[in-house]
Write an enzyme that holds these catalytic residues in place. Sequence first.
Site, short mmCIF file in Angstrom:
data_model
loop_
_atom_site.label_atom_id
_atom_site.label_comp_id
_atom_site.label_asym_id
_atom_site.label_seq_id
_atom_site.Cartn_x
_atom_site.Cartn_y
_atom_site.Cartn_z
N LYS A 79 -9.23 -1.11 8.13
CA LYS A 79 -8.77 -2.34 7.47
C LYS A 79 -8.93 -3.52 8.43
O LYS A 79 -8.66 -3.39 9.62
CB LYS A 79 -7.30 -2.17 7.07
N SER A 154 -2.24 -4.51 -0.22
CA SER A 154 -3.30 -5.30 0.36
C SER A 154 -4.45 -4.46 0.93
O SER A 154 -5.50 -4.99 1.25
CB SER A 154 -2.72 -6.17 1.48
N SER A 178 1.50 -1.48 0.75
CA SER A 178 0.08 -1.83 0.79
C SER A 178 -0.87 -0.67 1.02
O SER A 178 -2.08 -0.84 0.93
CB SER A 178 -0.17 -2.89 1.87
#
Length: 487
Positions: A79, A154, A178
Amino acid sequence: MNLLSLTAVELGKKIKAHEVSVEEATRAALDAIAAKEDAVHSFVTVDEEGAMKRAAEVQKLIDDGTLTGPLAGVPVAIKDNMCTKGMLTTCSSKILYNFIPTYTAEAVLNLEKAGAVILGKTNMDEFAMGSTTETSAFGETKNPWNTEHVPGGSSGGSCAAVAAEECFYALGSDTGGSIRQPSAFCGVTGIKPTYGTVSRYGLIAYGSSLDQIGPVAKDVTDCATILEAITSYDKKDSTSIQREETDFTSALVDDVKGMKIGIPRDYFGEGLDAEVKDAILAAAKKLEEKGAIVEEFDLSLVEYAIPAYYVIADAEASSNLARFDGVKYGYRTKDYEGLHNMYKKSRSEGFGAEVKRRIMLGSFVLSSGYYDAYYLKALRTKALIKQAFDKAFAKYDVILGPAAPTTAPKLGESLSDPLKMYLGDIYTVSVNLAGLPGISLPCGIDSKGLPIGMQLIGDCFKEKNIIRAAYAFEQTRPYQHSPLAAE
């Protein structure tokens, strides 16, 4: 044989047995990214040259017996809010469009020590603020099950990359769900460990008391194996915890006899989609058939979790994001008069609408006159939520519920109503407020052909309980590949 349909652990075994080379696996992943990125847009940065070079190095270390772990040679996606030395790290924000860190996040270093090959950095909601991966400055990620729908957020890029089979596993971060919510939307498995289990050093902070790094993969075995690899005590992170038992893979047993599972009645009220509710209750039934004791109970305080979470997270965000000022690194406005005007214009132009909204909200709740009314009240509520969970875990080993109230909404539906988007986190945020571990795994498909995810929550440091229950449930249904994965 389609290499990308293997799990990370299965590929690791084939590499160790010299059935597949690390370069072959890496090339297959890079080819999949090239073929599917136009449809999914999971990545912000793909490091083809670096990945192939690293693959050759790792192959040598496997051949000479230096690397023997289960993840050696397996390609991974990271990420884009975790620092990677020499590789662009943007947090999917214009303000960090040119930021190349000089060091690597501890969790990523741990993966490199285990022999991982980093393919690139995945797209995310800007600074991890959002639940759909639509707030990214580099464009939205799409759901591999149906590209008209969001992948969640996210960590939507990481979950979509795993679901589309562009990589074998990925790392995400979880501040209020997330990892778990996009895992549910994309039909993959994700773990948010107990707060302090994985070092936050090198993770670009959103809400420091809530953020935690965790794995995203196809199944529970992969997630437990990856979690074992990234868990470590780190002196560089003041919230890191020295844990004795981190052999999470020992919990991969198909046995839940006598395990007590609680289902909070509060999670099944209005707002929960009927198909999601049926799938979760059917999953509970399966665990009951395997010998678990399943009971309903009242968790209480559920309706206060969202307001408490957004006050605390945004207060911490307004403080954490103060460092992005156009002075030391990142975006700086071209035309300005004086220092204050440079700050103002750089931040106005560099941050997106959702990030600005949260910075403003955070600054407001921390301002004199409102600090007691909002921030302190939210901290007291956080303590009460932790007490409610403590009470529940005195009776139950695991709490079972939905990961999200609905399946993945269509692109563009959530951003028009931020409050509705915030309410989508209702089942996940209290886990972060209480610092608990949680896992999300697929438990069905709705009538639109979208995955439904269930969430298992454990007490602090009891990851093994949720891994065991998740593994036992997983044995009752095969992994379903997304339509994009099959291409």
